[in-house]
Motif scaffolding. Structure first.
Motif, PDB file in Angstrom:
ATOM      1  N   THR A 168       0.838  -1.201   0.000  1.00 48.58           N
ATOM      2  CA  THR A 168       0.000   0.000   0.000  1.00 48.58           C
ATOM      3  C   THR A 168       0.875   1.253   0.000  1.00 48.58           C
ATOM      4  OG1 THR A 168      -0.138  -0.087   2.408  1.00 48.58           O
ATOM      5  CG2 THR A 168      -1.947  -1.084   1.185  1.00 48.58           C
ATOM      6  N   SER A 169       2.100   1.142   0.473  1.00 51.75           N
ATOM      7  CA  SER A 169       2.998   2.306   0.517  1.00 51.75           C
ATOM      8  C   SER A 169       3.616   2.621  -0.840  1.00 51.75           C
ATOM      9  CB  SER A 169       4.122   2.068   1.537  1.00 51.75           C
ATOM     10  OG  SER A 169       3.596   1.747   2.800  1.00 51.75           O
ATOM     11  N   VAL A 170       3.483   1.699  -1.797  1.00 47.99           N
ATOM     12  CA  VAL A 170       4.026   1.917  -3.152  1.00 47.99           C
ATOM     13  C   VAL A 170       2.935   1.588  -4.181  1.00 47.99           C
ATOM     14  CG1 VAL A 170       6.445   1.516  -2.553  1.00 47.99           C
ATOM     15  CG2 VAL A 170       5.010  -0.431  -3.184  1.00 47.99           C
TER      16      VAL A 170
ATOM     17  N   GLY B  87      -2.087  -4.981  -5.181  1.00 46.17           N
ATOM     18  CA  GLY B  87      -2.942  -5.528  -6.231  1.00 46.17           C
ATOM     19  C   GLY B  87      -2.156  -6.284  -7.276  1.00 46.17           C
ATOM     20  N   GLU B  88      -0.871  -5.950  -7.409  1.00 44.15           N
ATOM     21  CA  GLU B  88      -0.057  -6.518  -8.481  1.00 44.15           C
ATOM     22  C   GLU B  88       0.202  -8.015  -8.248  1.00 44.15           C
ATOM     23  OE1 GLU B  88       0.338  -4.939 -11.021  1.00 44.15           O
ATOM     24  OE2 GLU B  88       1.798  -6.157 -12.090  1.00 44.15           O
ATOM     25  N   THR B  89       0.573  -8.359  -7.022  1.00 42.75           N
ATOM     26  CA  THR B  89       0.844  -9.762  -6.729  1.00 42.75           C
ATOM     27  C   THR B  89      -0.420 -10.598  -6.947  1.00 42.75           C
ATOM     28  OG1 THR B  89       2.595  -9.148  -5.191  1.00 42.75           O
ATOM     29  CG2 THR B  89       1.688 -11.373  -4.957  1.00 42.75           C
ATOM     30  N   ASN B  90      -1.567 -10.068  -6.528  1.00 40.38           N
ATOM     31  CA  ASN B  90      -2.824 -10.803  -6.750  1.00 40.38           C
ATOM     32  C   ASN B  90      -3.094 -11.000  -8.236  1.00 40.38           C
ATOM     33  OD1 ASN B  90      -3.269 -11.046  -4.058  1.00 40.38           O
ATOM     34  ND2 ASN B  90      -4.729  -9.351  -3.920  1.00 40.38           N
TER      35      ASN B  90
ATOM     36  N   THR C  66       4.403   1.167   6.905  1.00 45.26           N
ATOM     37  CA  THR C  66       3.193   0.427   6.596  1.00 45.26           C
ATOM     38  C   THR C  66       1.992   1.355   6.695  1.00 45.26           C
ATOM     39  OG1 THR C  66       1.923  -1.525   7.217  1.00 45.26           O
ATOM     40  CG2 THR C  66       3.109  -0.426   8.985  1.00 45.26           C
ATOM     41  N   ASP C  67       0.782   0.793   6.730  1.00 47.09           N
ATOM     42  CA  ASP C  67      -0.401   1.656   6.732  1.00 47.09           C
ATOM     43  C   ASP C  67      -0.927   1.938   8.135  1.00 47.09           C
ATOM     44  OD1 ASP C  67      -1.158  -0.939   7.001  1.00 47.09           O
ATOM     45  OD2 ASP C  67      -2.477  -0.984   5.258  1.00 47.09           O
TER      46      ASP C  67
ATOM     47  N   SER D  82       3.603   5.115   6.484  1.00 49.58           N
ATOM     48  CA  SER D  82       3.986   5.733   5.215  1.00 49.58           C
ATOM     49  C   SER D  82       3.206   6.988   4.941  1.00 49.58           C
ATOM     50  CB  SER D  82       3.648   4.794   4.051  1.00 49.58           C
ATOM     51  OG  SER D  82       4.454   3.698   4.058  1.00 49.58           O
ATOM     52  N   PHE D  83       2.060   7.113   5.575  1.00 52.10           N
ATOM     53  CA  PHE D  83       1.109   8.133   5.133  1.00 52.10           C
ATOM     54  C   PHE D  83       1.078   9.354   6.037  1.00 52.10           C
ATOM     55  CE2 PHE D  83      -0.605   3.962   3.770  1.00 52.10           C
ATOM     56  CZ  PHE D  83      -0.261   4.103   2.441  1.00 52.10           C
ATOM     57  N   GLU D  84       1.994   9.373   7.006  1.00 55.71           N
ATOM     58  CA  GLU D  84       2.073  10.530   7.893  1.00 55.71           C
ATOM     59  C   GLU D  84       3.483  11.070   7.861  1.00 55.71           C
ATOM     60  OE1 GLU D  84       0.822   9.304  11.781  1.00 55.71           O
ATOM     61  OE2 GLU D  84      -1.067   8.505  11.015  1.00 55.71           O
TER      62      GLU D  84
END
Lengths: 418, 418
Positions: free
Chosen positions: B11-13, B45-48, B174-175, B232-234
């Motif tokens: 989710t961070s990339v 989503g890519e690995t899935n 991470t998230d 990652s988001f802060e």
């Protein structure tokens, strides 16, 4: 065990069902007794997606990282193709460029082959594997980085493997069923050729026929790799498609094998340049340095004391790809400013097209050019520039006459007849 | 030069702007004077997507080809991150597993590290590169094939690099912004911990806290890699997140550091088994062979001459993940049919939950269990199974009481207070 190389382009492996379809073609060749090296492209759209990521991240990207990102598309297809073949009961293994290894130069984005050692793949064949699925378009530099080969790289990979492994043939599966005498969208009488000589294919490819990339044909010609172009989307057998081969394999050649065309051509004229030794190199040197691909060159008859010029002067006309006109203009203006050349004016005409006839039969036949010019004259098509090679005659004409010229030439050389 | 490992999860990339955001965090550490090894996951989503391709191609896929396909997701992110850092003026280079090389076992899909030689990356740092961006989750087998590490593999890669390169710290972006005393969605008073000991984190991870994967914490504990979990988001600085470290670094531990829970737990009871030496191994041997992860085990008091049985008999209760109930039932029925064990009935109760309190302070403190049981009793929550370790007490309770139990325990051990 006889060995075959089979290459599947992006549209031929665009999704899982097409990969399955391609795998069935491999299965058929294994059933005929071949060991097979399969070269795969990325699933269609995938390379564009990855290139989009790179360009979205960095405009002036590092080509080493570009290659590392973009090559992953082919790796995915290689793994999936190996899995599909295994599902069909065929022992198959995927190979990425570094695993073979496909040794290339370090020219990232347009690397060239250095060598392809056979040992690793041969060892797997010896273990009982029937198919090696190789990711096309990529290689490994001496620095241990992933390289890519540039446009048409997967075709070139296929030919290089066929040469390295002494393959009986290199089959290029694509979205057309072979090489035609001309573009069927322009001349409805266009006919699929059973065979075409390397030299002819090379001329057609460099004239813009999209079936095979120039570099792969060059490589095939050099290593005498028999190349077959055929359709992924039709049932195929040993006689399908078009075989690109040495001219010795072609019993009776016609004088002309095909008619090619290109809309992507501009005519440029340098008006009133000095007519003296060295002037051509003074013009085309700077163009080459600027990366302009000059195609046809014509020098008009020299006139003395023209206008306010003293000494011999002439006009120099040449053709360049349309998208290089601006670059060519800049190079000429800079050369004039630097005193390297003199000219009065530079005229660019982008409203032209190139039409060519190609055939190895021309070498032993006279009158081909005269017949071509007569056919164009009969349609009132004016010829602006002419260029010839041993097996090709090209003319620049007004673009609006292009389709007409292609049809007239196709008829005049009776290319619809086998 | 001091060295830091920074890991960014999917989710961070997830897209180019998040990659840019992550790159800024790397830039800040480079500005503080660190050489940095960045470990990246695939874009979320890519690995899935890639796994979907593999499963769509082959149900019983060859794990070697699965790994070759799936690992390409991380390769793309590594290249893009290197490009983004270069755009910011930071010399960066991407590394795929085989380029480092990250040597692993050949257990495809769940490979383990063999060693990570430093020479190649160290040479690049010596050339002036400031950042090595490494594709997480992957490695290279002795056979020259691409391996993957299995779930949480990128965290494990980060810790392994931190250990191999003697990193000052390993930051896991991470998230979430750290490790909490319990799940804030259940207990609003949950508090972020500044520090937590490896052992506690390990218990929390294996109890289902999703922040860090058990294996990465184990590895960090073994090599004493200081691990920091942060968002990652802060905006983050040196003091953000939660530091997972040796207990010596934690000045004063509370008795209990956190409350964990798991809904994914089922209680199974074998009714009336013989109470004799060897019976436990006769039960849990077949379960282990069937790949069932037994967690808690309780043996009831033995009763003589129960029902139509002669000799000592007992009930054996154990807990397993909910999705392994069917497998456990099958293993038990087969063992009974084979005469390995005898029992009257196998009862599975999937309507239970596990709640645990964890804290290294427990080791030197008595009465923790009594306090826990009293808190649950005060809420009229019946305890079905109890299991303890040196730093953990777990109970199975009715699922409907799970949230209540978590809140009651969080209050009773005053975890909202620093």
């Amino acid at each position: 065990m006889p060995l075959l190389v089979m290459k599947f382009g992006g549209t031929s492996v665009a999704d899982l069902s097409r990969i399955e379809n391609a795998a069935k073609k491999v299965q058929a060749e294994v059933a005929r007794g071949y060991d097979v090296i399969v070269i795969v492209s990325a699933m269609s759209g995938e390379t564009n997606r990855l290139v989009g990521y790179v360009e979205g991240t960095s405009k002036l990207y590092d080509a080493r990282e570009y290659d590392a990102v973009v090559a992953s598309g082919e790796n995915v297809t290689a793994g999936l193709m190996a899995l599909r073949l295994q599902e069909m009961g065929i022992p198959a293994r995927s190979w990425q460029g570094w695993q073979v290894p496909i040794n290339t130069t370090s020219a990232h984005g347009s690397a060239r082959f250095v060598d392809i050692p056979r040992a690793n793949i041969d060892a797997k064949f010896a273990e009982g594997f029937k198919v090696a699925v190789v990711a096309g378009f990529q290689g490994l530099s001496a620095e241990g980085r992933i390289t890519t080969l540039g446009r048409g790289g997967s075709d070139t990979t296929a030919v290089a493997f066929a040469a390295a492994f002494g393959a009986e043939r290199c089959d290029i599966y694509t979205d057309v069923d072979g090489v035609y005498t001309t573009d069927p969208r322009i001349a409805s009488k266009a006919r699929k050729l059973d065979k075409i000589a390397f030299e002819e294919m090379l001329e057609l490819a460099s004239l813009g026929a999209k079936v095979l990339q120039t570099r792969s044909v060059e490589l095939a010609m050099r290593y005498k790799v028999r190349l077959r172009v055929l359709s992924s989307f039709e049932d195929t057998d040993e006689n399908s498609g078009t075989l690109v081969c040495d001219e010795d394999e072609i019993m009776e050649s016609k004088v002309v094998s095909g008619v090619a065309y290109s809309r992507d051509e501009a005519k440029m004229t340098l008006v009133t340049v000095e007519d003296r030794p060295g002037v051509a190199s003074a013009i085309f040197g700077p163009l080459a340095d600027a990366g302009v691909n000059v195609d046809m060159i014509v020098q008009n008859i020299s006139e003395k004391n023209y206008g306010n010029h003293t000494g011999a002067v002439t006009d120099m006309t040449f053709s360049v790809p349309t998208n290089q006109v601006a670059r060519a203009q800049k190079a000429m203006e800079e050369a004039r400013a630097a005193g390297i050349i003199k000219y009065d004016e530079l005229i660019a005409d982008t409203d032209v097209a190139k039409v060519s006839v190609v055939g190895i039969g021309m070498r032993s036949q006279v009158g081909v050019a005269a017949k071509m010019f007569a056919a164009l004259a009969a349609e009132n098509i004016n010829i602006k520039v002419i260029a010839t090679s041993e097996i090709k005659i090209s003319v620049l004409i007004d673009r609006k006459y292009m389709e007409l010229a292609v049809q007239a030439l196709h008829d005049c050389f009776e290319l619809d007849k086998a």
